[in-house]
Design a protein around this motif. Structure first.
Motif, PDB file in Angstrom:
ATOM      1  N   LYS A  80      31.663  24.493  38.511  1.00 20.01           N
ATOM      2  CA  LYS A  80      31.235  25.634  39.319  1.00 20.01           C
ATOM      3  C   LYS A  80      32.159  25.989  40.477  1.00 20.01           C
ATOM      4  CE  LYS A  80      27.596  22.716  41.017  1.00 20.01           C
ATOM      5  NZ  LYS A  80      26.171  22.602  41.200  1.00 20.01           N
ATOM      6  N   HIS A  81      33.153  25.139  40.775  1.00 21.49           N
ATOM      7  CA  HIS A  81      34.058  25.436  41.886  1.00 21.49           C
ATOM      8  C   HIS A  81      35.502  25.227  41.440  1.00 21.49           C
ATOM      9  CE1 HIS A  81      35.337  26.026  46.013  1.00 21.49           C
ATOM     10  NE2 HIS A  81      36.135  24.980  45.861  1.00 21.49           N
ATOM     11  N   LEU A  82      36.312  26.279  41.580  1.00 22.28           N
ATOM     12  CA  LEU A  82      37.734  26.211  41.261  1.00 22.28           C
ATOM     13  C   LEU A  82      38.445  25.585  42.456  1.00 22.28           C
ATOM     14  CD1 LEU A  82      40.095  26.971  39.367  1.00 22.28           C
ATOM     15  CD2 LEU A  82      40.074  29.240  40.419  1.00 22.28           C
ATOM     16  N   CYS A  83      38.950  24.373  42.280  1.00 21.46           N
ATOM     17  CA  CYS A  83      39.578  23.629  43.379  1.00 21.46           C
ATOM     18  C   CYS A  83      41.060  23.930  43.510  1.00 21.46           C
ATOM     19  CB  CYS A  83      39.447  22.132  43.150  1.00 21.46           C
ATOM     20  SG  CYS A  83      37.803  21.547  42.837  1.00 21.46           S
ATOM     21  N   MET A 103      39.658  30.469  31.061  1.00 14.96           N
ATOM     22  CA  MET A 103      39.241  29.183  30.496  1.00 14.96           C
ATOM     23  C   MET A 103      38.249  28.481  31.418  1.00 14.96           C
ATOM     24  SD  MET A 103      42.862  27.844  28.985  1.00 14.96           S
ATOM     25  CE  MET A 103      42.177  26.413  28.156  1.00 14.96           C
ATOM     26  N   VAL A 104      38.520  28.501  32.720  1.00 12.42           N
ATOM     27  CA  VAL A 104      37.621  27.901  33.699  1.00 12.42           C
ATOM     28  C   VAL A 104      36.265  28.601  33.645  1.00 12.42           C
ATOM     29  CG1 VAL A 104      37.194  27.683  36.189  1.00 12.42           C
ATOM     30  CG2 VAL A 104      39.411  27.022  35.240  1.00 12.42           C
ATOM     31  N   GLY A 112      26.319  26.174  31.756  1.00 11.88           N
ATOM     32  CA  GLY A 112      25.086  26.790  32.225  1.00 11.88           C
ATOM     33  C   GLY A 112      25.142  27.363  33.625  1.00 11.88           C
ATOM     34  N   ASN A 113      26.321  27.481  34.184  1.00 10.44           N
ATOM     35  CA  ASN A 113      26.448  28.039  35.536  1.00 10.44           C
ATOM     36  C   ASN A 113      26.620  29.550  35.484  1.00 10.44           C
ATOM     37  OD1 ASN A 113      26.256  25.587  37.034  1.00 10.44           O
ATOM     38  ND2 ASN A 113      28.279  25.064  36.283  1.00 10.44           N
ATOM     39  N   SER A 114      26.107  30.229  36.495  1.00  8.02           N
ATOM     40  CA  SER A 114      26.164  31.694  36.529  1.00  8.02           C
ATOM     41  C   SER A 114      27.184  32.222  37.524  1.00  8.02           C
ATOM     42  CB  SER A 114      24.786  32.263  36.879  1.00  8.02           C
ATOM     43  OG  SER A 114      24.380  31.808  38.158  1.00  8.02           O
ATOM     44  N   GLU A 115      27.843  31.314  38.257  1.00  6.44           N
ATOM     45  CA  GLU A 115      28.852  31.750  39.204  1.00  6.44           C
ATOM     46  C   GLU A 115      29.951  30.704  39.331  1.00  6.44           C
ATOM     47  OE1 GLU A 115      26.252  32.236  42.627  1.00  6.44           O
ATOM     48  OE2 GLU A 115      27.099  30.428  43.520  1.00  6.44           O
ATOM     49  N   LEU A 116      31.106  31.185  39.781  1.00  2.00           N
ATOM     50  CA  LEU A 116      32.266  30.339  40.016  1.00  2.00           C
ATOM     51  C   LEU A 116      32.742  30.637  41.430  1.00  2.00           C
ATOM     52  CD1 LEU A 116      34.598  28.467  39.063  1.00  2.00           C
ATOM     53  CD2 LEU A 116      35.709  30.525  38.145  1.00  2.00           C
ATOM     54  N   ILE A 145      43.409  24.096  57.223  1.00  2.00           N
ATOM     55  CA  ILE A 145      43.531  24.866  55.984  1.00  2.00           C
ATOM     56  C   ILE A 145      42.843  26.213  56.172  1.00  2.00           C
ATOM     57  CG2 ILE A 145      42.857  24.964  53.544  1.00  2.00           C
ATOM     58  CD1 ILE A 145      43.098  21.900  53.504  1.00  2.00           C
ATOM     59  N   ARG A 146      43.601  27.297  55.991  1.00  3.00           N
ATOM     60  CA  ARG A 146      43.060  28.654  56.107  1.00  3.00           C
ATOM     61  C   ARG A 146      42.684  29.137  54.715  1.00  3.00           C
ATOM     62  NH1 ARG A 146      47.400  32.098  58.897  1.00  3.00           N
ATOM     63  NH2 ARG A 146      45.749  33.655  58.829  1.00  3.00           N
ATOM     64  N   PHE A 147      41.462  29.677  54.583  1.00  2.00           N
ATOM     65  CA  PHE A 147      40.985  30.129  53.276  1.00  2.00           C
ATOM     66  C   PHE A 147      39.895  31.178  53.431  1.00  2.00           C
ATOM     67  CE2 PHE A 147      38.251  26.664  54.560  1.00  2.00           C
ATOM     68  CZ  PHE A 147      36.978  27.070  54.168  1.00  2.00           C
ATOM     69  N   VAL A 148      39.628  31.875  52.340  1.00  2.00           N
ATOM     70  CA  VAL A 148      38.534  32.829  52.264  1.00  2.00           C
ATOM     71  C   VAL A 148      37.607  32.357  51.148  1.00  2.00           C
ATOM     72  CG1 VAL A 148      37.883  35.221  51.758  1.00  2.00           C
ATOM     73  CG2 VAL A 148      40.010  34.739  53.015  1.00  2.00           C
ATOM     74  N   PRO A 149      36.331  32.035  51.470  1.00  2.00           N
ATOM     75  CA  PRO A 149      35.396  31.640  50.416  1.00  2.00           C
ATOM     76  C   PRO A 149      35.063  32.852  49.541  1.00  2.00           C
ATOM     77  CG  PRO A 149      34.301  31.639  52.567  1.00  2.00           C
ATOM     78  CD  PRO A 149      35.730  31.993  52.804  1.00  2.00           C
ATOM     79  N   MET A 150      35.175  32.664  48.224  1.00  2.00           N
ATOM     80  CA  MET A 150      34.950  33.765  47.292  1.00  2.00           C
ATOM     81  C   MET A 150      34.046  33.305  46.152  1.00  2.00           C
ATOM     82  SD  MET A 150      38.780  35.431  47.137  1.00  2.00           S
ATOM     83  CE  MET A 150      38.209  37.102  46.773  1.00  2.00           C
ATOM     84  N   LYS A 151      33.430  34.283  45.495  1.00  2.00           N
ATOM     85  CA  LYS A 151      32.533  33.988  44.379  1.00  2.00           C
ATOM     86  C   LYS A 151      32.733  34.989  43.268  1.00  2.00           C
ATOM     87  CE  LYS A 151      28.091  34.555  45.141  1.00  2.00           C
ATOM     88  NZ  LYS A 151      26.690  34.353  45.489  1.00  2.00           N
ATOM     89  N   TYR A 152      32.602  34.511  42.038  1.00  2.00           N
ATOM     90  CA  TYR A 152      32.706  35.339  40.825  1.00  2.00           C
ATOM     91  C   TYR A 152      31.438  35.102  40.016  1.00  2.00           C
ATOM     92  CZ  TYR A 152      34.464  36.807  36.222  1.00  2.00           C
ATOM     93  OH  TYR A 152      34.636  37.403  35.017  1.00  2.00           O
ATOM     94  N   MET A 153      30.722  36.175  39.719  1.00  2.00           N
ATOM     95  CA  MET A 153      29.512  36.062  38.899  1.00  2.00           C
ATOM     96  C   MET A 153      29.938  36.038  37.427  1.00  2.00           C
ATOM     97  SD  MET A 153      27.337  35.756  41.242  1.00  2.00           S
ATOM     98  CE  MET A 153      25.914  35.577  40.189  1.00  2.00           C
ATOM     99  N   LEU A 154      29.502  35.012  36.726  1.00  2.00           N
ATOM    100  CA  LEU A 154      29.914  34.817  35.326  1.00  2.00           C
ATOM    101  C   LEU A 154      29.093  35.653  34.359  1.00  2.00           C
ATOM    102  CD1 LEU A 154      30.337  30.958  35.499  1.00  2.00           C
ATOM    103  CD2 LEU A 154      32.124  32.660  35.555  1.00  2.00           C
TER     104      LEU A 154
END
Length: 154
Positions: A80-83, A103-104, A112-116, A145-154
């Motif tokens: 569920k999380h792209l590292c 592929m991920v 069975g996950n609905s988001e990444l 570490i500078r980052f932007v939290p993001m989400k993708y609905m599968l």
């Protein structure tokens, strides 16, 4: 022309090659956005030993190969999380990152996950947005570490 890139799972013993690829791309594209503390923190996360350990505890690493050469890696945690997503500098823009994300996403759906989710480096934000990831908050800074939290609905 048919692509010579092949995709599968990172094999035991390839962690050193994966780490070398990650560090090379990180140093060129991501490190300038991080503090010294952030660079150190990230590099400790991407050592061969750290990669090997995480695979033993719920992470899965995909590999992209051009013949015998490792040209891309993508790591997901708990499906569920792209590292990590890194593509060799000379191979960027050829669809390898896109294929790895697909592929991920497919593996996450199968689990069975609905988001990444992903914590995108600043320079990768537009790359992720092209695939439908949406920022969930403003830019964050954690351990340098500078980052932007993001989400993708599968």
């Amino acid at each position: 022309m048919k692509s010579s890139i092949h995709y599968d799972q990172l094999q035991p013993g390839e962690e050193g090659r994966a780490s070398k690829l990650i560090f090379k791309v990180f140093d060129e594209n991501v490190a300038p956005c991080f503090t010294e503390e952030g660079c150190s923190e990230f590099k400790s996360y991407a050592t061969p030993e750290a990669l090997r350990e995480r695979v033993g505890y719920g992470s899965f690493i995909f590999a992209a190969r051009d013949g015998e050469e490792l040209v891309g890696v993508a790591e997901i945690r708990s499906f569920k999380h792209l590292c990590l997503l890194f593509v060799d500098l000379a191979q960027q823009g050829k669809g390898i990152g896109k294929e790895l994300i697909q592929m991920v996403a497919d593996r996450c759906r199968e689990a069975g996950n609905s988001e990444l989710t992903v914590n995108s480096s600043l320079n990768s934000r537009t790359f992720y947005e092209r695939f439908g990831f949406i920022a969930q908050d403003e830019e964050q800074l954690k351990n340098g570490i500078r980052f932007v939290p993001m989400k993708y609905m599968l």
